[in-house]
Write an enzyme that holds these catalytic residues in place. Structure first.
Site, short mmCIF file in Angstrom:
data_model
loop_
_atom_site.label_atom_id
_atom_site.label_comp_id
_atom_site.label_asym_id
_atom_site.label_seq_id
_atom_site.Cartn_x
_atom_site.Cartn_y
_atom_site.Cartn_z
N TYR A 116 26.77 58.91 27.67
CA TYR A 116 27.79 58.29 28.49
C TYR A 116 29.09 59.02 28.21
O TYR A 116 29.26 59.62 27.14
CB TYR A 116 27.91 56.79 28.13
CG TYR A 116 28.13 55.92 29.34
CD1 TYR A 116 27.33 56.05 30.47
CD2 TYR A 116 29.14 54.98 29.37
CE1 TYR A 116 27.53 55.26 31.58
CE2 TYR A 116 29.34 54.17 30.47
CZ TYR A 116 28.54 54.32 31.59
OH TYR A 116 28.75 53.54 32.69
N TRP A 118 32.18 58.50 27.40
CA TRP A 118 33.33 57.99 26.67
C TRP A 118 33.36 58.39 25.20
O TRP A 118 34.16 57.88 24.43
CB TRP A 118 33.35 56.46 26.76
CG TRP A 118 33.70 55.96 28.12
CD1 TRP A 118 32.86 55.33 28.99
CD2 TRP A 118 34.97 56.02 28.77
NE1 TRP A 118 33.53 54.99 30.15
CE2 TRP A 118 34.83 55.41 30.03
CE3 TRP A 118 36.22 56.53 28.40
CZ2 TRP A 118 35.88 55.29 30.94
CZ3 TRP A 118 37.26 56.42 29.31
CH2 TRP A 118 37.09 55.81 30.55
#
Length: 778
Positions: A116, A118
């Site tokens: 992901y 982030w």
């Protein structure tokens, strides 16, 4: 005596998704200084000091004992087994052999590259880019994911009916326009500052609070529609309309019905800039199904008074109105509908394309929305080419692992889930963002091997077979860059790596060496050489504009570089309004598609050809009489650094805090500060409770991000003692069109917890056992 503060020369420039800052190590630990130019710094920065050397950090490579002893294969002991500490070379040899086995026996279609975006604000040590580049160069590709948990429904429906998603969210209405032009902000789901405080790649200026304050001082009216008063800050002075969660589409329909019934809609705008109004109007007025979607119809659905709905519609007529719809609304069953219907409401008001007016989908949902774009290229690491090409919607990972070979629908296609043998995860924690964690545990038990790079012992790491300790952002060099922030940051190293932690890049380079693909992965560059190489693209862009373009070493020494930005010109939407023939939208008709022949042609009952009210399958009642809102946390980014000081300080009795209305609490004998048990047929968790008036009765709110902490991991449905709401949420798609995440809303019951309070063990590292004798002998 342990109290000497660092001097100015010792501070290093750095950046995070939640803010630019300087940091230095002193005798008392890490010291953080927020960027001086930030008018509203984010408190999440305060998670760093306690997190840097926290015992939850992973110190050494670890391998699950059952995988070592029995080899790759499905295993329900994942998440329940103990680990064995091993040397780096041993583990990398084992992992390279497993990657080779899966690649040769099953091909890249048996590998899922989980990640992901982030993990870090840095553009080089961006875990998603690193793992995808590695899998592309090492085995020719992997099964990828598309869309995001945050905007899964919106990112699929918007291209069909409004055109470019990036243009709608990133090059449309800005906060400067709101501050100076908007007369009414109608915010469905609000614009919570905790969300806008975060921006991918870093953020040097948090402008949302000052912009709302300026707009309010000028006389702009903010109207918050949603069950939580806190979804707009006090500075907005918002009027609060507390509707039933998930009923925003019905309310929007009733507002448009009132506008049409009273001749207040902008028929000229509809005729010139939209297509499909006639089909939609038949539904709206009841000609299609015998039920007008008027205020009287919407009142019992939304929990609002019919006359209040009519009065709200009249207030919007003739004003510079900005309609916003939060990401939260589409993170629920039928999440496509409020996104689409919000655009129809804005079109009926005729405001789209005007400064400070129209449709600001997801404005306030993330820090780089509502800002001007940078005018020079970004320093981005190429992921290479995925020659395999298969993918799934990101929120369907458990479906994929549990149902290999099964057909599913997505965006008008019938697709087939692949048979995954190896899951490789670097950057991300699905035990935070996925739903129905007991189902996810079962899904991860089905694969041959689960590999995780992590800096700390998240639940995902605890379920892995091979755990490789990764550095924290403060322990490496990088370049912080956001597409809509005017400061590029030299992310200078602040601290040495924790114990045996390594950068993802170094791990993948070592694996590539073992697989014979090192040259393709590294291109012969060290990490520092990659930074200089990536920086050059931005430097050339500056030079071409005749702007100061320092070389890499000068940039690194300075610590940051101001970047030029595009003008605040309203983007494609302003151009479309000024001349829709010369500047059509990238939709089939070139117009706003109120009725979409494309979507209608897909034949999906869960997403018809125009926006519609589709009741959810699961609603409060019986054994689960309360709505649960599982929204984003305010004290951390997702689940990152949950063990940090800022996150820990906001908990009560070490547990995440849920909010209940006094009436709901009193009916259950619950008082402020109690520990409560939230439960439904999928699972249960404990949380502390805050009893307050700022939530609609019948609703409980519990933020996501508390690390999953099962009381007894050996059980199939253990109690999470820490307060992770995803033991309760449903793992279904928003519809068969988008298959997005539905984690925002579910139904629960709540009771006061009166038993012995279990300890929190989420941050305790597992015990490292000695390696088994056969391996040592080899």
């Amino acid at each position: 005596m342990g109290n000497k503060a660092p001097n100015a020369a010792e501070f290093r420039q750095h950046s995070s998704h939640w803010g630019v800052f300087k940091a230095a190590l002193g005798e008392d630990g890490l010291v953080i200084q927020a960027h001086p130019g930030d008018p509203d710094p984010n408190g999440i920065l305060d998670n760093f000091p306690a997190a840097l050397r926290h015992p939850a950090r992973i110190a050494r490579p670890m391998v699950r004992r059952g995988w070592l002893e029995r080899g790759p294969g499905p295993d329900r002991q994942r998440g329940r087994d103990e680990f064995v500490a091993m040397e780096w070379d041993q583990v990398l040899d084992l992992l390279a052999a497993e990657i080779r086995r899966v690649g040769e026996s099953h091909g890249p279609g048996a590998v899922y590259g989980g990640s992901y975006g982030w993990a870090s604000a840095g553009r080089f040590h961006h875990a998603q880019s690193q793992i995808h580049r590695f899998l592309n160069t090492a085995i020719g590709g992997y099964v990828a994911s598309v869309n995001s948990y945050s905007s899964g429904a919106a990112s699929v429906i918007v291209p069909h009916v409004l055109g470019n998603y990036e243009a709608l969210t990133k090059h449309n209405v800005t906060w400067d326009q709101v501050a100076t032009q908007t007369e009414v902000v109608l915010a469905f789901g609000g614009m919570a500052l905790k969300n806008a405080m975060v921006a991918g790649g870093g953020i040097s200026e948090h402008v949302e609070r000052p912009a709302m304050q300026a707009a309010r001082a000028r006389g702009c009216d903010f109207i918050l529609v949603g069950p939580l008063r806190s979804d707009l800050p006090e500075e907005a002075g918002a009027e609060w309309i507390a509707n039933v969660p998930g009923t925003d589409t019905a309310l929007m329909l009733a507002l448009v019905h009132t506008l049409v019934a009273e001749g207040l809609h902008d028929r000229g705008f509809i005729d010139r800039f939209t297509t499909g109004w006639a089909e939609f109007e038949r539904y709206l007025l009841g000609a299609a199904d015998g039920q007008p979607k008027d205020a009287a119809w919407a009142a019992p659905i939304t929990g609002l008074e019919a006359e209040a709905i009519r009065a709200l519609a009249r207030r919007l007529h003739g004003k510079r109105v900005l309609v916003t719809v939060a990401h939260a609304l589409q993170r629920a069953e039928h999440g496509e509908q409020p996104v689409w219907m919000g655009a129809v409401l804005a079109a009926a008001l005729g405001q789209i394309g005007l400064p400070g007016g129209g449709y600001g989908y997801a404005l306030g949902a993330i820090g780089y929305y509502g800002r001007r774009a940078n005018a020079v290229p970004s320093p981005t690491l190429s992921q290479g080419r995925n020659r395999h090409g298969n993918y799934i919607p990101v929120a369907r990972i458990a479906d994929m692992l549990l149902n290999p070979g099964q057909d599913y629908r997505y965006n008008g296609q019938t697709r087939k889930y692949p048979d995954i043998r190896l899951v490789y995860w670097a950057g991300g924690n699905p035990f935070h963002h996925h739903q129905d964690l007991n189902r996810l545990r079962e899904a991860f038990a089905r694969v041959d091997t689960l590999v995780v790079h992590e800096l700390a012992w998240t639940a995902t790491a605890r379920h892995a077979d091979i755990v490789l300790p990764a550095t924290m952002t403060l322990e490496r060099e990088d370049i912080g860059y956001s597409s809509h922030d005017p400061l590029m940051v030299a992310m200078q190293r602040v601290a040495a790596p924790y114990a045996e932690a390594r950068d993802d890049y170094d791990i993948f380079a070592a694996l590539s060496r073992r697989l014979g693909t090192e040259a393709a992965f590294t291109e012969g560059r060290s990490s520092r050489e990659w930074l200089a190489h990536l920086y050059e693209r931005t430097r050339q862009g500056l030079a071409e504009k005749g702007l100061p373009a320092p070389d890499f070493e000068a940039f690194w020494e300075a610590g940051s570089l101001a970047l030029p930005q595009e003008p605040d010109d309203g983007g494609p939407w302003r151009a479309f309004r000024e001349d829709p023939d010369a500047n059509p939208l990238p939709t089939p008709s070139g117009r706003i598609e109120i009725f979409s022949e494309t979507v209608a042609g897909f034949g999906e009952a869960s997403c018809p050809g125009h926006p519609a009210w589709l009741p959810p399958e699961e609603a409060p009642g019986g054994a689960t009489p309360l709505h649960l809102v599982a929204n984003q946390p305010a004290t951390r980014l997702h689940s990152q650094l949950d063990f940090g000081g800022h996150s820990a300080a906001a908990k009560r009795r070490e547990r995440e805090v849920a909010t209940m209305h006094p009436a709901d609490a009193a009916a259950r004998g619950i008082e402020d500060g109690d520990i409560i048990r939230l439960f439904n047929k999928r699972g249960a968790c404990l949380a502390a409770v805050r009893v307050a008036e700022d939530i609609r009765p019948g609703v409980v709110q519990l933020p996501t991000g508390a690390w999953y902490d099962p009381e007894d991991p050996a059980e199939d449905f253990p109690l999470c003692v820490h307060g992770n709401p995803n033991v309760l949420t449903r793992d279904i798609g928003t519809s068969s069109l988008a298959q997005g995440c539905t984690g925002q809303l579910t139904v629960v019951e709540v009771e006061k917890f009166t038993g012995n309070l279990p300890p929190i063990r989420a941050f305790d590292p597992p015990v490292a056992r000695p390696a088994p004798q056969p391996l040592a002998a080899e």
